[in-house]
Structures are given as C-alpha cells and as structure tokens.
Design a protein around this motif. Structure first.
Motif, PDB file in Angstrom:
ATOM      1  N   UNK A 180     109.904 139.387  94.775  1.00  0.00           N
ATOM      2  CA  UNK A 180     109.630 138.300  93.829  1.00  0.00           C
ATOM      3  C   UNK A 180     108.806 137.211  94.504  1.00  0.00           C
ATOM      4  N   UNK A 181     107.879 136.617  93.769  1.00  0.00           N
ATOM      5  CA  UNK A 181     107.006 135.582  94.328  1.00  0.00           C
ATOM      6  C   UNK A 181     107.841 134.473  94.954  1.00  0.00           C
ATOM      7  N   UNK A 182     107.567 134.165  96.213  1.00  0.00           N
ATOM      8  CA  UNK A 182     108.255 133.085  96.907  1.00  0.00           C
ATOM      9  C   UNK A 182     107.637 132.901  98.273  1.00  0.00           C
ATOM     10  N   UNK A 194     104.295 143.244  85.650  1.00  0.00           N
ATOM     11  CA  UNK A 194     103.271 142.198  85.573  1.00  0.00           C
ATOM     12  C   UNK A 194     103.570 141.040  86.514  1.00  0.00           C
ATOM     13  N   UNK A 195     104.852 140.765  86.724  1.00  0.00           N
ATOM     14  CA  UNK A 195     105.242 139.626  87.557  1.00  0.00           C
ATOM     15  C   UNK A 195     106.696 139.822  87.962  1.00  0.00           C
ATOM     16  N   UNK A 196     107.054 139.251  89.114  1.00  0.00           N
ATOM     17  CA  UNK A 196     108.442 139.278  89.580  1.00  0.00           C
ATOM     18  C   UNK A 196     108.778 137.872  90.066  1.00  0.00           C
ATOM     19  N   UNK A 197     109.842 137.278  89.506  1.00  0.00           N
ATOM     20  CA  UNK A 197     110.199 135.902  89.820  1.00  0.00           C
ATOM     21  C   UNK A 197     111.704 135.777  90.044  1.00  0.00           C
ATOM     22  N   UNK A 198     112.084 134.622  90.633  1.00  0.00           N
ATOM     23  CA  UNK A 198     113.506 134.246  90.733  1.00  0.00           C
ATOM     24  C   UNK A 198     113.726 133.050  89.804  1.00  0.00           C
ATOM     25  N   UNK A 199     114.094 133.270  88.545  1.00  0.00           N
ATOM     26  CA  UNK A 199     114.250 132.138  87.619  1.00  0.00           C
ATOM     27  C   UNK A 199     115.396 131.224  88.006  1.00  0.00           C
ATOM     28  N   UNK A 200     116.453 131.794  88.589  1.00  0.00           N
ATOM     29  CA  UNK A 200     117.547 131.000  89.135  1.00  0.00           C
ATOM     30  C   UNK A 200     117.917 131.591  90.485  1.00  0.00           C
TER      31      UNK A 200
END
Length: 885
Positions: free
Chosen positions: A506-508, A528-534
């Motif tokens: 995940x983007x970081x 399409x995208x990988x994130x840590x929302x929390x």
C-alpha cells in the motif's frame, strides 16, 4: 511551578493510576481532514470512535497542538496561542464520569508537596451540560462543591461532537477564579476573563446522526462502550501557577518576548501596542520552532503556508517595533533554550531548524524591499490621480502575490498621508477565503466516511506478506462501492476490496502502491490503487476485469514482479542518494520528503543553495559507486528507541509505532527507518542517473533521478542526440561544446545585425510619421498602424522619437503594430498634453480594450495589447475619439 514540572506531575499521576503514557504525536496530523494536530484527543480519535480497537484501556499524554483559527487574537488576550500543549487522560470503555471527576479533582487540589498541582478548592468552579444531573451529582459527591459553583450551560458551551455522525456527549469544564481584580462575580457563566477554563472533561456516551450544526443533531442511542476524553491546557495552568498575567509570560515563552524587547530597545509593559507585538513574536517564533522541529518547511501551500505566515507575521511585528535588521538568529535561539528542556529534539535538530528560519527571514526581507517599491509606485499613482485611498486590488495583490502584510501596507500608506480602500481589500480577501473554504469542504466531502472501515478493522490488522512473497492466498472480507458495503461486484465495476492478507504494497513512506491483480474462482480484478485508509487496514481499489467477486470468496493477490523490482530499485536508490548527499554536504542535508515509483525517485532535502554541477556530479558518482560495490541491504525490526540509539534516520512528518523497521545499506553508511520494499544488494539498483536539482522552498532543494532501465534509456536517448549532432555538424563528440558555442555566437551576431537594420528602417520612418501629424481635439496627434515590428521595445523607441519631433504644443502619439502575431499599442504624451489632463495610461487602456486585452502605465508613456489584429485601426480610432471628447 515550571511548565516541565507540570508535565512531569501530570504523567506521573495518571501513569501511576493504570494509564499508558503515550508520547506526543507529531504536529502533522494523521487525519486527512486536518493540517495539524489541533487538540490533544486527535491522535486518539480512531480509538474514541471505535474505528480502530484501542491498544490499551486507558491512556495519558501531553500533546503538542497547533491551532491558527484565532490567529488575530494572539497577543491581545491572556490565553490565545497558536502552539499549545494539551494534557489529556483517556478511557476507552473503561472508567467513566465518576472516576474522571475524581481524578481531575485529586490532581488539581493535592498539595504540590504531595505531587499535585496545589490549587485551592475555593478557587475552582465547574460547568456541566444543562441536563447532566449525573455529572453535577458527582461533583457534589467527590469535590463537595456547592450548587452555586456548579453552573449549567447549553450545547454551545458544554457538548462535544466531531461535526459528523458518530460518538458525542456532554462536557464538564473546570475554571479557576482569578479574583475580583479581573472581573465581576458570578462564575464562568458571567465572565470568562476572571474565570479561566483550565480543564475540560468530555463524557462520550451517545451516538448522534443528522448533524445540522454544533447544537442541532439527533441522538440515536447510548454507546455500548462509553469513553472519556479530557484536556487540561498546559499554558493556562502554567501562567496561573507561575503568578504571571498571561501565557506569553510563562517560562517557555517569556525568553523570546524578552529578546524581542532587547533587540527593539522597547520595554515590555510600557506601551499596549508594543506589548501585543512582542507577545505575537514570542508565540509565533515558538510555534514556528516546533513546526519545523516536526518537519514542516515554509512554502506557499498547506502546512508550509501556515508556517510561512507565522514567520512573516513575526518579521512584520519586529519591523513595527522598529527592527528592520534580521533578528531570527537571536529569537529562535531564545526559543530553543526555553523549549529544549521539555522537547530535547529541537536542540538536537536546531541546525536544520535555524537554516530554515534564517533562509525564510532573508527571503521575506527581500520581499519587503520589492513590495515597498511596488507600494511606492502605487502611492505616487494615487497621489497623481488626486485620490486619497490606495485601491483595494493593489493592496490585495501586494498581500496575495508578494506576501506583503496588510498592516505594513496600512502603516506605510499612513506615513505617505494616504489611506487604503479597506472595504475593497476585505471583499477580495473574503472572496479568497470563500473559495478556499469551498475547496476544503469539497476535499473533505471527497473523503470516504472512515467509519465504514471500522467493522473490517475489528477483525484485526491486514497481514502484509509482500516483503517475502509476491503471491498470497487470502479471503475477501468486504467490498465497498462509493463508500458503502456491498455483497458482490461484477465485470466493469470499480470497488474497494478488503482482504485478510495481501502481498500488494500500500502507498506509504513516499513509495507508490504496487501494480498487480487479485484473482479467484471465476473472477479477475485489476488493482488500481492500494491504500491504508485507517491504521492497520489495507484497502485495494480494483476494477473487475471479468467475472463476479463476492464477500467471503477465496482470493489470491498477485504482484506485478517487474513493477515491484523497479519500485524496489527506486526506493533503495532514494536511500543511497540520501546517504551520498550527507557524505558530500554534511549531516545537515536531511531528507524532508520523498517519492518513488518504478524507475523514478525524487528526494527533498534541507539546503538553502543550489548545488553546483560539480557537487551534483560528485553525489551521482558516490551513489553509483555504492551500486558498484554491491553493498548488502538488510532489514531489522526493533523498538523505536533501539533504532534511534543505532543512529537510524527518520523521515520528518512520518509516523512510527513502537516497533519499527530499520533498513541498512552497507551497514551504517545508510541506516533509515523505512517500511518500503528494497533490493537485496545495491548492485540490483542498476544505474542512478540524476536528471535535475531544483528549489522547492527558501531552504529546501529537490533532487530527481531515473533508476535502473529507465536511467539507461534516458542516457541512450542522450547518446542518440549527441550522435545526430556530431553527424549534422560534422564535428567529433569531444568538440561539440566548442562548436555549438561558435554557432550560438554567430547567431547572436546575426540577430544584432538584423536588429540594427530594423532599427534603422524604423528610424527612417520618423519623418513621414511626423509629416502625417494632424490636429484632433486641440492636440497634435500621430495615430498610425505601422505594420509588423520586431519587439515592443522597438515600437516604444519609435513612439518616443516621434513625440520629441512634435514641438512644445500639446501632443499625443499612439502607434500600433503587429508584434509577433499579437497587436500592441504604445501611447506617449508630452508635458503640454499632460497639463491638459491627457494621460497616456488611460488612452492605452482604452485602446487595449478594443484589442481584446488590457493596458496602462505612466501618464507620459503607456502600453496596451490584446489578441485581435483586425481591431488595430478601431483601437486607434478609439484614442482619437477620447481626444475629441
């Protein structure tokens, strides 16, 4: 009682009562809707709201905060500060009202000799929410307070919520009575200057929805787990315990105020306006010191803009105290000494902080010099037009474009015997604020309601396997479409996928998220995208390429191996270049930000001067030598304290937990805290090709590089260009620079000859233009379209030459031309015409309006332009009409 002593007593009191002592979070908030940590409870919001399970049942902290919404009140009141410290104790479904009240009363009233804060019981008042009989009863029972010292207030004062649907509850605030010398009797409901709020207890017990305003919302139910969130204002308690009049005179702030007094030669306490300025300086310098200590750099947007505003307001206040020379070295030194006892990091990092501050001061003093020149012209123009007020749009441009403070403009205008059109300025400022507010609201609305993730987060953290694996089997825990949970998604749908495990990064930490796929029985998803929302939860935004995916389905994450390898090359290259920078420039060249993706990296670092070509080449050579040496890349997990003892560097503004990942390249040569993906040995990076180095602020630079195959391809392109040049110019490669220099010199010589020829041609037209002069409205005029002209300077020279030949009668010259495909008109008047109130600026503006553009200038010479070449004659006719009127 010193501020550091208050902090120590607070943490010891709650720490000994089962609270986990949590270090202050950064001033840079994790919350995407906040620029800064604006309250002590902000780092705990995920736990208080139930979004993330709390790692402990109760906690305490002394949190650094920045709040600038009341910046205009700083220095004018006893308690408004942009930087402040909030002492908090928190319960996450553990104790509730009665225990919170008991803790607060015990700490406040226990004698100093026994470790308490030693407030006299008779001086303390409390407020509770209107119908919170329970809290009122606890204050009577625990503290023995009489009814008259327990005041009830409404939602505006004694009710807390985030402004969004979720947890909420009544508050109870504790006040200190400063005595009759500070205001009337009657408690905090009557006067909040005499009665100073020192502690707020929030009882988070309800679930609310449909929030229409601070006081208008619907209570749905009681929360199954009730929370406590309290905040005691450190600065307020400090000034009361230290026996001073306000927060600017406490031990952590007063030294800066005294330094401002010494530098200006003005005594604190002698003049109200000067006192306010000294307090502003003391507050803003401390806030700036702490912001820069947490990695914020001055810039024109976001957090950097707020910092820049604080710094510039400090410089402006010093100027109003009569100090025009640089003063930040002394002011920041005083703040460093005052704050380092509680925050030793500002002492350790002071070289970097000082460079940022001094660089910004130097830049703004230059801005003041240039802004003063622009203001001087505006003053002359206003007086020349016989007006008394400088136009609001001019003042707004000085403020918005050049960073010239409105207060300074007002002061200088007054010195010149003028005023400022403040109403127009305020309208323009209001329009700008409205646009900014609308933009902020739209960004806030664009963020998903994070509460939707709480149910998934309750299952535990997403397990990231990508350090070791590029393929991981898992299970679909949830699907989200437009922020709402759904059971399934079909071909073409774009949804978020929550998995129990993932190999996709995940983007970081500046690294872009992985590319790849998620596959399962009967479906394939393009990532399409990988994130840590929390914190602790990974969300994959995907498009369903084929089939249908449902909750509970087995799924396998597949990382694109080419992308991952290239991204790892770039991230490792970022560390290598950072180490090379520090080797060449010294340890003060500290990374302040980074971004990397497959084949590309950029790194921002603290430095206030451009790198010479030789320095840039040296950094590139050291970096590629590190690649050649095939240094081992190792990763270790350890505690944050252990990592710091080893000398591992942290990225400013990045958040780290108790356990951190340390990445070594060549052992201690490059040792940083980093959660990104990396190569196993430095030779795998391939090639580092530094392509640019530029400024991103007064004391920050940016270096960009291509990495691996992309670096080779860029160099191959350059090689092809060089080969083409050697062939075209029939010159060996090593002689190309000299050959190109010869060609450039020849070209410039030819351009000069052409310019001289064109100038002589124009000069030859002067007699004919003068001969064509005619009378219009009592003026001798030359109003002509002269065709194509090389430049506006050529046209200007022609206009002034014609004007000089027209004698002493009132004369106006307006010549128009085609300059590089655009219409231009230049107007000149002589002394006699100006005495008849004819101004070149007004005529140029009128002509330009016909040409579809704008114009203006001095009364004797002005220029206009536009876009419509066919309207040139009409523009000249408009000038003629103005003269005939």
């Amino acid at each position: 009682m010193q501020t550091a002593d208050i902090q120590r007593r607070w943490l010891e009191f709650f720490g000994s009562r089962g609270h986990t002592v949590v270090p202050s979070a950064s001033l840079v908030s994790d919350d995407p809707t906040l620029l800064f940590t604006v309250a002590g409870m902000v780092p705990f919001i995920p736990y208080l709201t139930g979004l993330v399970p709390a790692p402990y049942p109760r906690a305490t902290s002394v949190q650094k905060c920045i709040r600038t919404n009341d910046i205009e009140e700083v220095g004018k009141t006893t308690r408004h500060g942009t930087f402040f410290q909030m002492n908090g104790n928190f319960s996450f479904g553990d104790y509730f009202k009665e225990q919170a009240v008991a803790y607060a009363w015990e700490l406040l009233t226990t004698p100093e000799s026994d470790g308490g804060l030693g407030f006299a019981e008779k001086d303390l008042w409390v407020t509770v929410y209107d119908d919170d009989d329970e809290a009122a009863a606890f204050w009577k029972k625990t503290a023995g307070l009489p009814d008259e010292r327990i005041q009830r207030l409404g939602k505006e004062d004694n009710y807390w919520h985030t402004g969004q649907p979720g947890p909420a509850g009544p508050c109870s605030e504790i006040y200190f009575d400063r005595g009759p010398a500070y205001g009337p009797d009657g408690g905090p409901a009557v006067d909040d200057t005499r009665y100073i709020e020192i502690w707020n207890l929030v009882f988070m017990q309800y679930l609310i929805t449909d929030v229409r305003s601070k006081v208008d919302f619907d209570i749905v139910s009681e929360l199954p787990r009730k929370n406590i969130d309290t905040g005691m204002g450190m600065e307020r308690v400090a000034f009361l315990k230290q026996g001073v009049e306000n927060m600017y005179e406490i031990d952590q702030v007063r030294p800066v105020l005294d330094m401002a007094s010494r530098l200006s030669g003005r005594r604190y306490g002698a003049d109200h306006d000067d006192d306010v300025r000294m307090r502003v300086i003391a507050d803003h310098v401390r806030s700036s010191l702490m912001l820069m200590g947490d990695g914020v750099s001055p810039s024109n947007e976001g957090r950097g803009y707020i910092l820049r505003r604080l710094l510039r307001r400090s410089i402006r206040a010093m100027r109003l105290l009569g100090v025009d020379a640089p003063s930040f070295a002394e002011l920041f030194g005083a703040s460093r000494d005052a704050m380092s006892g509680a925050y030793p990091e500002v002492l350790h990092d002071y070289d970097r902080i000082s460079r940022l501050a001094l660089g910004e001061e130097e830049a703004f003093l230059r801005t003041l010099a240039s802004g003063t020149s622009i203001l001087d012209l505006a003053v002359d123009r206003t007086k020349g037009e016989g007006k008394q007020a400088i136009p609001g749009d001019t003042v707004f441009q000085l403020h918005d474009t050049f960073g010239f403070p409105i207060d300074l403009t007002l002061e200088m205008a007054e010195e010149a015997g003028l005023t400022v059109d403040r109403d127009a300025f305020d309208r323009l400022m209001a329009d700008q604020r409205a646009r900014a507010k609308a933009d902020a609201k739209s960004k806030k609305r664009a963020l998903a309601d994070l509460s939707v993730y709480s149910e998934f987060r309750k299952h535990g953290e997403t397990v990231f396997t990508g350090y070791e694996l590029l393929e991981t089997e898992s299970t679909v825990l949830g699907l989200l479409r437009d922020g709402v949970s759904v059971d399934s998604a079909a071909t073409g749908d774009i949804v978020e996928v929550i998995l129990a495990e993932t190999a996709l990064y995940p983007e970081s930490g500046g690294q872009e998220s992985d590319q790849g796929r998620i596959v399962g029985n009967g479906f394939e998803l393009e990532v399409l995208d990988v994130q840590r929302p929390v914190k602790g939860l990974v969300s994959h935004t995907v498009q369903v390429s084929s089939g249908e995916v449902g909750v509970g389905a087995p799924a396998t994450t597949l990382v694109n191996p080419v992308w991952r390898h290239s991204a790892a090359q770039a991230h490792s290259a970022t560390h290598v270049i950072h180490a090379a920078l520090r080797q060449v420039l010294g340890p003060q060249a500290h990374q302040s930000g980074s971004y990397n993706k497959a084949g590309y990296m950029r790194l921002d670092f603290s430095w206030n001067a451009a790198l010479s070509p030789a320095t840039r080449s040296e950094i590139e050579e050291i970096s590629n030598n590190a690649v050649r040496d095939n240094l081992e890349v190792t990763t270790r997990i350890m505690t944050l304290d252990e990592a710091k003892k080893l000398g591992a560097m942290a990225l400013f503004g990045e958040k780290y937990g108790d356990a951190v990942r340390v990445v070594d390249i060549g052992g201690p040569w490059s040792r940083e805290l980093c959660a990104g993906t990396h190569v196993r040995r430095s030779a795998e990076i391939g090639l580092i090709n530094v392509v640019s180095e530029s400024s991103v602020g007064s004391a920050n630079r940016r270096i960009e590089s291509l990495v691996g195959l992309e670096a080779f391809q860029d160099l191959a392109t350059e090689r092809a260009i060089v080969s083409q040049l050697t062939s075209s110019l029939k010159t060996p490669r090593e002689q190309l620079p000299d050959r190109i220099a010869e060609l450039v010199a020849s070209l410039k010589a030819a351009e000069r000859k052409i310019a001289q020829y064109e100038a002589s041609q124009l000069a030859g037209r002067i007699p004919a233009l003068v001969a064509n002069a005619r009378r219009v409205g009592g003026f001798t005029t030359v109003l002509e379209h002269v065709g194509k002209v090389g430049s506006s300077d050529d046209l200007r020279g022609l206009v002034t030459s014609v004007r000089e030949r027209l004698g002493g009668d009132p004369a106006v010259v307006a010549l128009a031309a085609d300059v590089s495909g655009k219409p231009a008109v230049i107007v000149a008047t002589n002394d006699a015409a100006r005495k008849s109130s004819v101004k070149a600026g007004a005529l140029a503006k009128r002509a330009a309006s016909v040409l579809g553009g704008g114009g203006g200038g001095r009364d004797d010479l002005a220029q206009g332009g536009g876009s419509d070449l066919t309207a040139i004659q009409s523009a000249l006719d408009a000038v003629s009409a103005e003269l005939s009127a």
